[in-house]
Write a protein that holds these residues in place. Sequence first.
Motif, short mmCIF file in Angstrom:
data_model
loop_
_atom_site.label_atom_id
_atom_site.label_comp_id
_atom_site.label_asym_id
_atom_site.label_seq_id
_atom_site.Cartn_x
_atom_site.Cartn_y
_atom_site.Cartn_z
N ILE A 1 0.85 -1.20 0.00
CA ILE A 1 0.00 0.00 0.00
C ILE A 1 0.88 1.25 0.00
CG2 ILE A 1 -1.82 1.25 1.24
CD1 ILE A 1 -2.76 -1.46 0.24
N GLU A 2 1.93 1.24 0.85
CA GLU A 2 2.80 2.41 0.94
C GLU A 2 3.61 2.63 -0.34
OE1 GLU A 2 4.80 2.81 4.91
OE2 GLU A 2 3.83 0.87 5.26
N MET A 3 3.90 1.53 -1.04
CA MET A 3 4.70 1.65 -2.26
C MET A 3 3.90 2.17 -3.45
SD MET A 3 6.72 -1.95 -1.74
CE MET A 3 7.38 -2.16 -3.38
N LEU A 4 2.57 2.09 -3.37
CA LEU A 4 1.73 2.47 -4.50
C LEU A 4 1.99 3.89 -4.99
CD1 LEU A 4 -1.74 0.88 -3.62
CD2 LEU A 4 -0.20 0.23 -5.48
N ASN A 5 2.30 4.81 -4.05
CA ASN A 5 2.48 6.20 -4.43
C ASN A 5 3.93 6.57 -4.72
OD1 ASN A 5 -0.28 6.80 -4.07
ND2 ASN A 5 0.02 6.89 -1.86
N LEU A 6 4.83 5.60 -4.61
CA LEU A 6 6.24 5.90 -4.85
C LEU A 6 6.56 5.81 -6.35
CD1 LEU A 6 7.86 3.87 -1.91
CD2 LEU A 6 7.42 6.32 -2.01
N PRO A 7 7.45 6.68 -6.84
CA PRO A 7 7.81 6.62 -8.27
C PRO A 7 8.52 5.31 -8.60
CG PRO A 7 9.22 8.19 -7.08
CD PRO A 7 8.15 7.75 -6.13
N ASP A 8 8.28 4.80 -9.82
CA ASP A 8 8.89 3.53 -10.27
C ASP A 8 8.72 2.43 -9.23
OD1 ASP A 8 9.76 4.67 -12.65
OD2 ASP A 8 11.64 5.34 -11.77
N ARG A 9 7.51 2.27 -8.75
CA ARG A 9 7.25 1.36 -7.62
C ARG A 9 7.63 -0.10 -7.92
NH1 ARG A 9 0.83 2.33 -8.49
NH2 ARG A 9 0.58 0.97 -10.28
N GLU A 10 7.65 -0.47 -9.19
CA GLU A 10 8.02 -1.86 -9.53
C GLU A 10 9.53 -2.08 -9.50
OE1 GLU A 10 6.34 0.10 -11.67
OE2 GLU A 10 4.27 -0.68 -11.74
N GLN A 11 10.29 -0.97 -9.46
CA GLN A 11 11.76 -1.05 -9.57
C GLN A 11 12.46 -0.87 -8.23
OE1 GLN A 11 13.25 -1.39 -12.64
NE2 GLN A 11 11.57 -0.93 -14.04
N LEU A 12 11.71 -0.74 -7.14
CA LEU A 12 12.31 -0.39 -5.85
C LEU A 12 13.31 -1.45 -5.37
CD1 LEU A 12 9.13 1.01 -4.04
CD2 LEU A 12 11.06 2.34 -4.91
N LEU A 13 12.93 -2.71 -5.44
CA LEU A 13 13.82 -3.78 -4.98
C LEU A 13 15.06 -3.87 -5.87
CD1 LEU A 13 14.35 -6.05 -2.95
CD2 LEU A 13 13.11 -7.61 -4.46
#
Length: 252
Positions: free
Chosen positions: A96-108
Amino acid sequence: MTKIIALANQKGGVGKTTTAINLSAALAADGKRVLLVDCDPQANASSGLGVDIRELEGTIYECLVNGINPREAVIKTDVERLDLIPSHIDLVGAEIEMLNLPDREQLLKRVLQQVRSDYDYILIDCSPSLGLITVNALTAADSVIIPVQCEFFALEGIAKLLNTIKIIKSQLNPALSIMGFVLTMYDNRLKLSNQVLEEVKRHFGDLVFHSVIARNVRLSEAPSHGQTILDYEPKSKGAMAYRALAKEVMKR
């Protein structure tokens, strides 16, 4: 060159975490520097390696959501050459918290790039779902190992996972490949186990690892002692199977 391998299957109870822990340990026993990243909110890979998850300050959650340096979250395990980035129940809310972060699929992927040069292998234990954390794992990985249990519904859901991998390959990670399918919970006395084995081989051919993980009491006991099977019962069939699997992974 470092290889990043995700262990994924959205079906629970297929031996995914057992494989993540023991394959990591077997690679480390072969002299490789290994990092296991626990991306499952249940944190079974962390507790299975003897980590008290109640006393952690840095976990994969803080790396993904708060942007801490992953080296601050890395824990040296009791297994030589095997490090761990642990998980925590907080990871449940991370999607839920990652939804609003830019490039959320690339964080890991960005997290692992910071430590990639420290290791020969980075293994990611995915949660039993196809949510955003698993998408992150598949986007960060070079390849995927899919554990398949030798039981009646073995192939159920694999089509969904393969479709997810196909989408990620086309949109987020063109280099992603399937390293192989590893059969778990095999019992050669059961006709069903042998039927599933043959069916998976018929479907996926050379992608099926030769090493098969048989049902083994010692394998089930080891995590409750916070140990890998290689430490808990090094001469057991389970330990030999994971050593053989590690050899195959290194060849591929």
